[in-house]
Design a protein around this motif. Structure first.
Motif, PDB file in Angstrom:
ATOM      1  N   LEU A 115      74.331  31.401  40.430  1.00  0.00           N
ATOM      2  CA  LEU A 115      74.046  31.284  38.950  1.00  0.00           C
ATOM      3  C   LEU A 115      74.868  30.300  38.223  1.00  0.00           C
ATOM      4  CD1 LEU A 115      74.164  35.172  38.094  1.00  0.00           C
ATOM      5  CD2 LEU A 115      72.114  33.704  38.506  1.00  0.00           C
ATOM      6  N   GLU A 116      74.337  29.881  37.248  1.00  0.00           N
ATOM      7  CA  GLU A 116      74.991  28.864  36.196  1.00  0.00           C
ATOM      8  C   GLU A 116      74.344  29.105  34.804  1.00  0.00           C
ATOM      9  OE1 GLU A 116      72.680  24.511  35.939  1.00  0.00           O
ATOM     10  OE2 GLU A 116      74.370  24.626  37.308  1.00  0.00           O
ATOM     11  N   PRO A 117      75.177  29.032  33.843  1.00  0.00           N
ATOM     12  CA  PRO A 117      74.895  29.478  32.461  1.00  0.00           C
ATOM     13  C   PRO A 117      73.667  28.449  31.986  1.00  0.00           C
ATOM     14  CG  PRO A 117      77.243  28.924  32.479  1.00  0.00           C
ATOM     15  CD  PRO A 117      76.720  28.671  33.926  1.00  0.00           C
ATOM     16  N   ASP A 118      72.808  28.938  31.171  1.00  0.00           N
ATOM     17  CA  ASP A 118      71.555  27.992  30.942  1.00  0.00           C
ATOM     18  C   ASP A 118      71.825  27.991  29.266  1.00  0.00           C
ATOM     19  OD1 ASP A 118      71.024  30.390  29.562  1.00  0.00           O
ATOM     20  OD2 ASP A 118      68.955  30.599  30.540  1.00  0.00           O
ATOM     21  N   PRO A 119      70.840  27.197  28.527  1.00  0.00           N
ATOM     22  CA  PRO A 119      71.170  26.819  27.034  1.00  0.00           C
ATOM     23  C   PRO A 119      71.181  28.357  26.194  1.00  0.00           C
ATOM     24  CG  PRO A 119      69.456  25.277  28.190  1.00  0.00           C
ATOM     25  CD  PRO A 119      69.852  26.357  29.091  1.00  0.00           C
ATOM     26  N   LEU A 168      74.538  46.340  29.334  1.00  0.00           N
ATOM     27  CA  LEU A 168      75.127  47.111  30.392  1.00  0.00           C
ATOM     28  C   LEU A 168      75.535  46.283  31.614  1.00  0.00           C
ATOM     29  CD1 LEU A 168      72.671  50.207  30.084  1.00  0.00           C
ATOM     30  CD2 LEU A 168      75.095  50.216  29.476  1.00  0.00           C
ATOM     31  N   ASN A 169      75.001  45.278  31.573  1.00  0.00           N
ATOM     32  CA  ASN A 169      75.192  44.460  32.848  1.00  0.00           C
ATOM     33  C   ASN A 169      76.378  43.786  32.995  1.00  0.00           C
ATOM     34  OD1 ASN A 169      74.636  42.993  35.497  1.00  0.00           O
ATOM     35  ND2 ASN A 169      72.626  42.149  34.695  1.00  0.00           N
ATOM     36  N   PRO A 170      77.427  44.043  33.957  1.00  0.00           N
ATOM     37  CA  PRO A 170      78.628  43.475  34.268  1.00  0.00           C
ATOM     38  C   PRO A 170      78.921  42.099  34.614  1.00  0.00           C
ATOM     39  CG  PRO A 170      78.534  45.099  35.896  1.00  0.00           C
ATOM     40  CD  PRO A 170      77.357  45.215  35.325  1.00  0.00           C
ATOM     41  N   VAL A 171      77.645  41.426  35.022  1.00  0.00           N
ATOM     42  CA  VAL A 171      77.592  39.907  35.675  1.00  0.00           C
ATOM     43  C   VAL A 171      78.029  39.272  34.534  1.00  0.00           C
ATOM     44  CG1 VAL A 171      75.113  39.650  34.584  1.00  0.00           C
ATOM     45  CG2 VAL A 171      75.771  38.658  36.597  1.00  0.00           C
ATOM     46  N   TYR A 172      77.751  39.542  33.051  1.00  0.00           N
ATOM     47  CA  TYR A 172      78.369  38.617  32.237  1.00  0.00           C
ATOM     48  C   TYR A 172      79.722  38.434  31.871  1.00  0.00           C
ATOM     49  CZ  TYR A 172      73.218  38.864  30.851  1.00  0.00           C
ATOM     50  OH  TYR A 172      72.089  38.845  30.624  1.00  0.00           O
ATOM     51  N   ARG A 179      73.917  48.017  44.305  1.00  0.00           N
ATOM     52  CA  ARG A 179      73.944  49.483  44.769  1.00  0.00           C
ATOM     53  C   ARG A 179      75.431  50.125  44.662  1.00  0.00           C
ATOM     54  NH1 ARG A 179      69.907  49.538  48.648  1.00  0.00           N
ATOM     55  NH2 ARG A 179      68.760  47.758  49.236  1.00  0.00           N
ATOM     56  N   GLY A 180      75.567  50.220  43.386  1.00  0.00           N
ATOM     57  CA  GLY A 180      76.823  50.901  42.737  1.00  0.00           C
ATOM     58  C   GLY A 180      78.219  50.489  43.025  1.00  0.00           C
ATOM     59  N   VAL A 181      78.282  49.207  43.777  1.00  0.00           N
ATOM     60  CA  VAL A 181      79.496  48.652  44.084  1.00  0.00           C
ATOM     61  C   VAL A 181      79.916  47.452  43.081  1.00  0.00           C
ATOM     62  CG1 VAL A 181      81.075  47.929  45.894  1.00  0.00           C
ATOM     63  CG2 VAL A 181      79.306  49.624  46.551  1.00  0.00           C
ATOM     64  N   GLU A 182      80.893  47.126  42.849  1.00  0.00           N
ATOM     65  CA  GLU A 182      81.169  46.117  42.011  1.00  0.00           C
ATOM     66  C   GLU A 182      82.076  45.161  42.591  1.00  0.00           C
ATOM     67  OE1 GLU A 182      82.831  47.207  38.298  1.00  0.00           O
ATOM     68  OE2 GLU A 182      80.900  48.024  37.366  1.00  0.00           O
ATOM     69  N   ARG A 183      81.797  43.860  42.584  1.00  0.00           N
ATOM     70  CA  ARG A 183      82.478  42.816  43.207  1.00  0.00           C
ATOM     71  C   ARG A 183      82.946  41.556  42.233  1.00  0.00           C
ATOM     72  NH1 ARG A 183      79.089  44.684  46.986  1.00  0.00           N
ATOM     73  NH2 ARG A 183      80.093  45.495  49.170  1.00  0.00           N
ATOM     74  N   ASP A 184      83.991  40.941  42.379  1.00  0.00           N
ATOM     75  CA  ASP A 184      84.116  39.900  41.752  1.00  0.00           C
ATOM     76  C   ASP A 184      82.941  38.649  41.892  1.00  0.00           C
ATOM     77  OD1 ASP A 184      86.068  40.651  40.171  1.00  0.00           O
ATOM     78  OD2 ASP A 184      87.602  39.978  41.517  1.00  0.00           O
ATOM     79  N   GLY A 185      82.443  38.213  41.011  1.00  0.00           N
ATOM     80  CA  GLY A 185      81.256  37.298  41.259  1.00  0.00           C
ATOM     81  C   GLY A 185      81.726  35.794  41.400  1.00  0.00           C
ATOM     82  N   ILE A 186      81.088  35.075  42.044  1.00  0.00           N
ATOM     83  CA  ILE A 186      81.475  33.584  42.090  1.00  0.00           C
ATOM     84  C   ILE A 186      80.635  32.585  40.975  1.00  0.00           C
ATOM     85  CG2 ILE A 186      81.651  33.631  44.579  1.00  0.00           C
ATOM     86  CD1 ILE A 186      78.866  32.341  44.840  1.00  0.00           C
ATOM     87  N   HIS A 187      80.191  33.302  39.987  1.00  0.00           N
ATOM     88  CA  HIS A 187      79.645  32.660  38.998  1.00  0.00           C
ATOM     89  C   HIS A 187      80.586  32.517  37.735  1.00  0.00           C
ATOM     90  CE1 HIS A 187      78.781  36.677  38.288  1.00  0.00           C
ATOM     91  NE2 HIS A 187      78.646  36.693  37.050  1.00  0.00           N
ATOM     92  N   PRO A 188      80.376  31.744  36.772  1.00  0.00           N
ATOM     93  CA  PRO A 188      81.334  31.855  35.652  1.00  0.00           C
ATOM     94  C   PRO A 188      80.874  32.933  34.498  1.00  0.00           C
ATOM     95  CG  PRO A 188      79.659  29.996  35.618  1.00  0.00           C
ATOM     96  CD  PRO A 188      79.594  30.405  36.854  1.00  0.00           C
ATOM     97  N   PRO A 189      81.854  33.692  34.227  1.00  0.00           N
ATOM     98  CA  PRO A 189      81.636  34.620  33.199  1.00  0.00           C
ATOM     99  C   PRO A 189      81.066  34.022  31.847  1.00  0.00           C
ATOM    100  CG  PRO A 189      83.717  34.747  33.426  1.00  0.00           C
ATOM    101  CD  PRO A 189      83.199  33.727  34.413  1.00  0.00           C
TER     102      PRO A 189
END
Length: 451
Positions: A115-119, A168-172, A179-189
């Motif tokens: 993932l990378e930020p878009d416009p 609601l999405n913590p990806v941001y 699947r109910g488990v949260e991990r630190d992402g490798i993408h920029p928040p």
């Protein structure tokens, strides 16, 4: 094709290479076969022998089940890869609002999607900041985002539910929830964790319905129906571990049903297992089925041997190309950039060929496993059903039974799907004596003796 067959009555034959090229699941196979029968068109397979008889239909149905199993197993392998990617902090599905999927070379991975930020990322960040104030509603926020130009992949402004899911999405906040488990992402928040938590608090305050319960799957869903009103039985889990079935018609009020209460899933599971005690495939048909399935394995082994030989030749060709490339470079016939470009191409083709060799070996092993499962089913349906995984049990139930009707907390009667209905007969009426389902009722040994 089906539309043409329905219109052109001069067509009397449809030829396919294999049944798994015609359909990838039992429902589609049955629907296509029904359309062919209605159009008086015969189905012929180049690599398989199909007969218009009860035993021929059984073999055809099992081959169609195997095709569905391959498709389901492929989906399982894809989900496994998605789980692995999520475990490493990657985003395993299509990018959400504010992000886009791009290919990047990572450690041990070539061309991995990240993932990378878009416009539109600033609009997403603005939406979180605006909603965190608590001074706007989802409806007003949705309208404001549409006015500011937030669009989905179809070019349309998102609806209220899409904006709600976005908030609601913590990806941001840089977290991958899978699947109910949260991990630190490798993408920029796009937003801070503190801002995301404030938005969740506002959502909780504005929510009046509370959190919805998760939907649960079960291998008997879709097969069990209410004997009173004909509605399907739905499956629920209470206290996180106790499974129950209940009539959808009664629960929703769509049908006037007198069946009340919940039926323990474990009880119906045991009763369905008992049904398979009465399924006995005739010996002659079982032997014929074994011959057909062994031929299937032999064909797959032959195709794999041919593919292995071809890929082996290709790997030798690539090794020669690599050697010639190095000689050309040392002779100053090509420059460094050309060397690197051609080396990257050769390395990619080598990796693809080696991956194909490994994949073919895995597919052949899976084919043999499926053949063994099918033969176990033919020899002892009850034992094979008990050993099967839930997803395989679901396919067997859909293949064997048209419906299993439940009344007063127990199985009342059932009907087979074709071709088992022609081979084994239909069993309707009372199946359970007044003393209950266990021990096995008298119709089971009688059914075995007549089969």
């Amino acid at each position: 094709m089906l539309a043409r067959l329905a219109q052109d009555r001069s067509i009397d034959c449809l030829v396919v290479h294999k049944l798994d090229r015609l359909a990838r699941n039992l429902e589609d196979h049955a629907a296509v076969r029904a359309a062919l029968r209605k159009a008086n068109v015969q189905l012929h397979s180049v690599t398989e022998s199909l007969e218009d008889s009860a035993s021929g239909k059984l073999v055809e149905g099992i081959l169609a089940s195997i095709a569905e199993f391959y498709s389901a197993n492929l989906g399982q392998e894809i989900r496994k890869g998605m789980d692995q990617k999520a475990a490493q902090g990657g985003w395993p599905v299509r990018a959400p609002f504010g992000y886009r999927n791009v290919r990047r070379d990572g450690p041990g991975r070539r061309g991995e999607s990240v993932l990378e930020p878009d416009p539109q990322a600033p609009l997403v960040a603005w939406a979180f900041e605006r909603y965190a104030t608590g001074e706007t509603s989802l409806d007003l926020l949705t309208e404001a985002l549409a006015e500011k130009g937030l669009r989905n992949r179809l070019g349309n402004p998102p609806g209220k539910s899409a904006v709600h899911r976005m908030l609601l999405n913590p990806v941001y906040a840089g977290v991958v929830r899978w699947r109910g488990v949260e991990r630190d992402g490798i993408h920029p928040p796009l937003v801070s964790r503190e801002l995301f938590d404030r938005v969740q608090s506002v959502l909780d305050e504005h929510s009046s319905g509370g959190e919805r319960s998760w939907k649960h799957d079960h291998y008997l869903k879709g097969t069990l129906v209410c004997a009173e009103c004909g509605s399907k039985l739905y499956y629920v889990v209470a206290k996180g571990r106790f499974g129950y079935f209940r009539c959808i018609g009664r629960n929703t009020g769509r049908a006037r049903c007198l069946q009340g209460g919940y039926v323990a899933a474990a009880k119906l599971e045991r009763e369905v297992e008992a049904l398979y005690e009465g399924v006995q495939v005739p010996v002659a048909l079982r032997r014929r089925l074994e011959r057909v399935l062994r031929v299937e394995v032999a064909d797959r082994e032959r195709h794999r041997a041919e593919a292995t030989e071809f890929l082996g030749r290709r790997l030798r060709q690539l090794a020669n190309e690599r050697e010639k490339l190095l000689r050309a470079y040392y002779a100053d016939a090509i420059d460094v950039s050309t060397l690197k470009r051609e080396q990257a191409r050769i390395n990619a083709e080598v990796a693809e060929a080696e991956s194909q060799l490994a994949s073919d070996g895995e597919k052949l092993a899976q084919a043999k496993q499926i053949i063994d499962l099918a033969l176990d089913l033919a020899k002892d349906c009850a034992a094979g059903y008990r050993k099967a995984r839930p997803d395989v049990r679901k396919m067997w139930n859909r293949a064997f039974f048209h419906t299993i009707r439940v009344r007063d907390g127990a199985i009342a009667d059932f009907t087979y799907e074709e071709p088992f209905a022609s081979l084994l007969g239909s069993h309707k009426g009372s199946m359970v004596d007044p003393r209950g389902f266990e021990p096995l009722t008298s119709w089971l040994p009688a059914m075995r003796s007549t089969s």
